[in-house]
Design a protein around this motif. Structure first.
Motif, mmCIF file in Angstrom:
data_model
loop_
_atom_site.group_PDB
_atom_site.id
_atom_site.type_symbol
_atom_site.label_atom_id
_atom_site.label_comp_id
_atom_site.label_asym_id
_atom_site.label_seq_id
_atom_site.Cartn_x
_atom_site.Cartn_y
_atom_site.Cartn_z
ATOM 1 N N SER A 73 -0.434 0.977 10.495
ATOM 2 C CA SER A 73 0.896 0.356 9.934
ATOM 3 C C SER A 73 1.752 1.344 9.023
ATOM 4 O O SER A 73 0.841 2.060 8.537
ATOM 5 N N TRP A 86 4.771 1.094 5.758
ATOM 6 C CA TRP A 86 5.536 0.207 5.112
ATOM 7 C C TRP A 86 6.960 0.537 5.182
ATOM 8 O O TRP A 86 7.247 1.481 4.780
ATOM 9 N N GLU A 87 7.756 -0.418 5.593
ATOM 10 C CA GLU A 87 9.208 -0.134 5.222
ATOM 11 C C GLU A 87 9.610 -1.352 4.197
ATOM 12 O O GLU A 87 9.209 -2.456 4.267
ATOM 13 N N MET A 88 10.518 -0.844 3.201
ATOM 14 C CA MET A 88 10.593 -1.335 1.948
ATOM 15 C C MET A 88 11.776 -2.398 2.681
ATOM 16 O O MET A 88 13.144 -2.329 2.195
ATOM 17 N N VAL A 117 4.048 -0.600 -5.528
ATOM 18 C CA VAL A 117 3.938 0.401 -4.586
ATOM 19 C C VAL A 117 4.059 1.757 -4.927
ATOM 20 O O VAL A 117 4.772 2.088 -5.917
ATOM 21 N N GLY A 128 7.587 4.537 3.302
ATOM 22 C CA GLY A 128 6.097 4.726 3.536
ATOM 23 C C GLY A 128 5.977 5.298 4.839
ATOM 24 O O GLY A 128 4.695 5.433 5.431
ATOM 25 N N ASP A 151 1.164 -1.200 5.386
ATOM 26 C CA ASP A 151 1.737 -2.507 5.299
ATOM 27 C C ASP A 151 0.745 -3.312 4.185
ATOM 28 O O ASP A 151 -0.441 -3.231 4.334
ATOM 29 N N PRO A 152 1.355 -4.045 3.102
ATOM 30 C CA PRO A 152 0.553 -4.625 2.242
ATOM 31 C C PRO A 152 -0.567 -5.668 2.568
ATOM 32 O O PRO A 152 -1.525 -6.090 2.189
ATOM 33 N N THR A 153 -0.063 -6.162 3.790
ATOM 34 C CA THR A 153 -0.962 -7.172 4.299
ATOM 35 C C THR A 153 -2.142 -6.652 5.085
ATOM 36 O O THR A 153 -2.967 -7.600 5.478
ATOM 37 N N PRO A 184 -0.729 -1.857 -1.988
ATOM 38 C CA PRO A 184 -0.895 -1.221 -0.729
ATOM 39 C C PRO A 184 -1.558 0.021 -0.605
ATOM 40 O O PRO A 184 -1.437 0.891 -1.461
ATOM 41 N N SER A 230 -2.049 4.006 0.107
ATOM 42 C CA SER A 230 -1.250 4.902 0.238
ATOM 43 C C SER A 230 -1.924 6.162 0.324
ATOM 44 O O SER A 230 -3.071 6.466 -0.334
#
Length: 758
Positions: A461, A463-465, A573, A629, A651-653, A749, A751
């Motif tokens: 994944s 992350w897109e903000m 983040v 990200g 992705d934070p999840t 998340p 990184s």
């Protein structure tokens, strides 16, 4: 009975040591330089005239180590030093988050003793230098503890002794005192009659609450009437240690040869201050306090500065001039002190900040007239004004780390240091530094040995903000507040956010940018919007017409309005940060820098973060998702946020995000480098300051690395380091590696800044 013959010739024990690099001075500069050189394969002897390492950061002096971050009080975002000093500070955070300077001593000792190529000589003072022509051949030193004389031979020598004893005895040209404005056109050059020429020494003291009333009888030498000190009103019983940095003296004296006289005067002041606190009757809250510790070694600020191939000046720092031989960086203010110190009616310091960090060239670390001599730490080639910034310890450390790498290059290629500042030589030195997680502004790592550049990187994944989701916290706009967001050329800026108003009012929202894209000083307003608010909670939309003119960070700022509260996001983040136009008077930040005369520095506003657990992001939802990200950033050679996050952010999840590097055909390597996020915006002061965590929460706490057959190549379950240099037991041949990361906290998340295989 032993019969002693008093007529026989006697001599102390003598030990001869022959190495590649002799380093004199075991402060943070000498320590980091030694570790750096040893890791490059050099045999190093590190000579320190004190019983512990660390110099002014040691338990003997107890000054917190700091550099470009300036207590998080300037506009230098993500500016903490990396490389060797970065490792040391991360380890100190883990083992010593409360800031005990005694623990810091042993962290430094552990780091040095872990390097097999370093011979450490504590309690050993250098006192003589032998030369052949303009080349140093040997340094003589003596240890009174073991009554041993040392003859230290080396191919190269680094003087990191603070006063420059080796450089002085070797005949290297030096300066002592302040240059006049005519010398270099530095408008901050002081009026030497009124202000003086040298910064003085300081002695600190620590206090302790005994839980019962304690008596204090001042020694005879204590200053009798402390109210004669111009700054006596600054005395506070709750202050301790570095809070009393302004107890300074000696700038009108010879700060080398009169150090003992300076020390005695500082003792008079310290014990006089404590007498005033305990016995003046003005501080009943000090009844149970006692003096726990008073320094016996003064912390020196300034003495000799030696002349190198070039000299750093005020203009280099303020104008952020670039250098082809850049190897390190600084960012502390131009910080000068009146020579009369504690007895001066002038302000205790004069700190003028730049708008961002500046490059440090290798050429200021190389003697112009001694062939094989490097300078380390505060004695480097800088004007008195520029020295006001370069002198701080973490900056000295990264400069000396670069010297360690440069010395290794010179050994390998049989070069004098003066030949190492151009062409392939400096490019190789810069590449080596960047590969070990050092930072050089404006440069990126381009390594031909990195097989990852030839591979394909995929992730589970990225992350897109789309949003910084709203949490429960509220942020009252008691001061101007901003969210720093990385945008790409051509982006539009459109978002919504929840706000709460205690009455009908207006909210002024601005889009601001830095003139220099790599800075974080919002000088220009691109556009503004005034939004009418009704009493209560509501969602507002902000759409700016301006298109983003260049890829960089931009400030979405909210003007002060105590009737309005923004909503905080719990999501933190890498490379995303809120800042505030607030004061930090300890570093002369009063909300804005406003010189009243032309002293060669700029006027600008300060926008600085809050330390965790404060300083959460501002909740907002973006009309267009921002790909901050994306995995492609792992190949850009930059290991901290600059023009963007420069990180792959999962992705934070996702609890165990996975990254895979694959090649079209099998490759062979033995080294894997992973660079995680240890939050380069947090200052990590080495002592006295407490810190909110033992391990930076952005940093991945555990990870595993597998090959293409799912064989486990490496695992780490207690990671606390940004840079993980993994040396496998044997070379591995594989067509892929897979890195599985474990997140620490769902609000942080996973990184990663870099992955390299070689």
């Amino acid at each position: 009975m032993e019969i002693v013959n008093f007529e026989s010739a006697r001599a102390t024990k003598e030990v001869n040591i022959n190495v590649d690099l002799v380093i004199v001075g075991g402060g943070l500069a000498g320590t980091c330089g030694a570790i750096s050189a040893a890791r490059q394969g050099l045999q190093v002897v590190l000579v320190q005239d004190r019983p512990v390492l660390g110099g002014n950061a040691s338990s003997e002096v107890r000054l917190w180590s700091l550099g470009a971050t300036s207590h998080m009080g300037n506009n230098n975002r993500w500016a903490r030093e990396g490389g060797v000093i970065g490792e040391i500070m991360e380890e100190n955070l883990y083992r010593n988050r409360e800031g005990n300077p005694i623990f810091f001593d042993h962290i430094l000792l552990d780091k040095v003793q872990a390097e097999e190529n370093i011979t450490l000589l504590l309690n050993t003072a250098a006192f003589a230098v032998d030369k052949a022509g303009e080349t140093i051949t040997e340094v003589s030193a003596f240890n009174a503890q073991n009554s041993t004389a040392y003859k230290l031979k080396g191919k190269y020598f680094m003087d990191a002794s603070g006063d420059g004893i080796v450089s002085f005895l070797a005949g290297a040209a030096f300066r002592m005192g302040a240059e006049r404005v005519e010398a270099f056109g530095e408008k901050m050059a002081p009026d030497v009659e009124k202000y003086g020429e040298l910064l003085g020494h300081t002695i600190y003291f620590y206090t302790k609450d005994t839980g019962r009333p304690t008596k204090y009888v001042a020694p005879a030498h204590a200053l009798k009437d402390i109210t004669k000190l111009p700054k006596f009103a600054k005395i506070r019983p709750e202050h301790t240690g570095c809070n009393y940095w302004w107890i300074e003296y000696g700038g009108r004296l010879d700060t080398i040869h009169q150090t003992e006289e300076i020390k005695y005067e500082l003792w008079r002041v310290v014990y006089g201050i404590w007498d005033y606190i305990k016995n003046s009757g003005k501080f009943p809250e000090a009844e149970n306090l006692t003096l726990e510790w008073v320094g016996t070694v003064p912390g020196k600020r300034e003495s000799r500065r030696f002349e190198g191939l070039t000299m750093l000046k005020q203009q280099d720092i303020i104008e952020q001039r670039t250098h082809t031989d850049a190897v390190a960086f600084g960012g502390w203010a131009l910080d000068l002190h009146p020579a009369d110190g504690v007895y001066s009616p002038l302000s205790s310091c004069s700190q003028w900040h730049g708008k961002g960090v500046y490059q440090i060239p290798l050429s200021i670390s190389i003697s112009k007239d001694v062939n094989n001599l490097f300078f380390g730490g505060r004695i480097v080639s800088a004007s008195h004004v520029a020295f006001g910034s370069t002198r701080v310890m973490a900056t000295c450390a990264v400069q000396a780390e670069a010297v360690g790498v440069a010395a290794a290059y010179c050994i390998k290629h049989n070069l004098y240091p003066a030949k190492a500042i151009k062409g392939k030589a400096i490019q190789s030195i810069q590449e080596t530094l960047l590969a070990q997680n050092a930072y050089i502004p404006g440069l990126k790592l381009e390594s031909a040995q990195d097989l990852t550049q030839q591979g394909n990187i995929s992730v589970s994944s990225a992350w897109e903000m789309r949003a910084l989701p709203a949490g429960a916290g509220k942020l009252v706009l008691n001061m101007p507040t901003a969210q720093i967001i990385p945008y790409t050329l051509g982006d539009s800026v459109s978002f919504s956010l929840p706000v709460e108003a205690s009455e009908d009012t207006e909210l002024l929202v601005r889009l601001r940018a830095s003139k220099v894209e790599t800075n974080f000083t919002p000088e220009g307003e691109m556009e503004s919007k005034t939004i009418k608010l009704k009493k209560g909670r509501q969602e507002i939309e902000v759409k700016f017409e301006t298109k983003i003119p260049a890829t960089a960070y931009y400030f979405i700022s909210f003007e002060r309005n105590p009737a309005v509260s923004l909503i905080e996001s719990d999501l933190r983040v890498s490379g995303i940060l809120s800042v505030f136009r607030k004061q930090n008077i300890e570093v002369s930040n009063y909300g804005a820098q406003e010189p009243t005369e032309d002293i060669g520095v700029d006027a600008f506003e300060f926008w600085t973060p809050e330390r965790r657990p404060k300083g959460k992001n501002i909740a907002m939802t973006f009309e267009n998702a921002l790909p901050v990200g994306r995995v492609e950033q792992l190949k850009n050679g930059i290991n901290r946020p600059v023009l963007g996050t420069n990180a792959w952010i999962a992705d934070p999840t996702e609890e165990e995000p996975t990254l895979t590097v694959s090649w079209n055909q099998a490759v062979t390597f033995q080294h894997i480098d992973l660079v995680f996020d240890a939050d380069f915006d947090h200052p990590m002061e080495s002592s006295q300051f407490g810190h909110p965590e033992q391990v930076v929460p952005f940093c991945v706490e555990a990870f595993k690395v597998y090959d293409d057959q799912e064989n486990l190549l490496f695992e780490k379950s207690d990671n606390r380091n940004s840079w993980n240099h993994i040396v496998l037991a044997a070379p591995v041949r594989t067509s892929a590696i897979r890195v599985v990361c474990k997140r620490k906290d769902p609000n942080f998340p996973v990184s990663l800044f870099d992955i390299r295989c070689s």
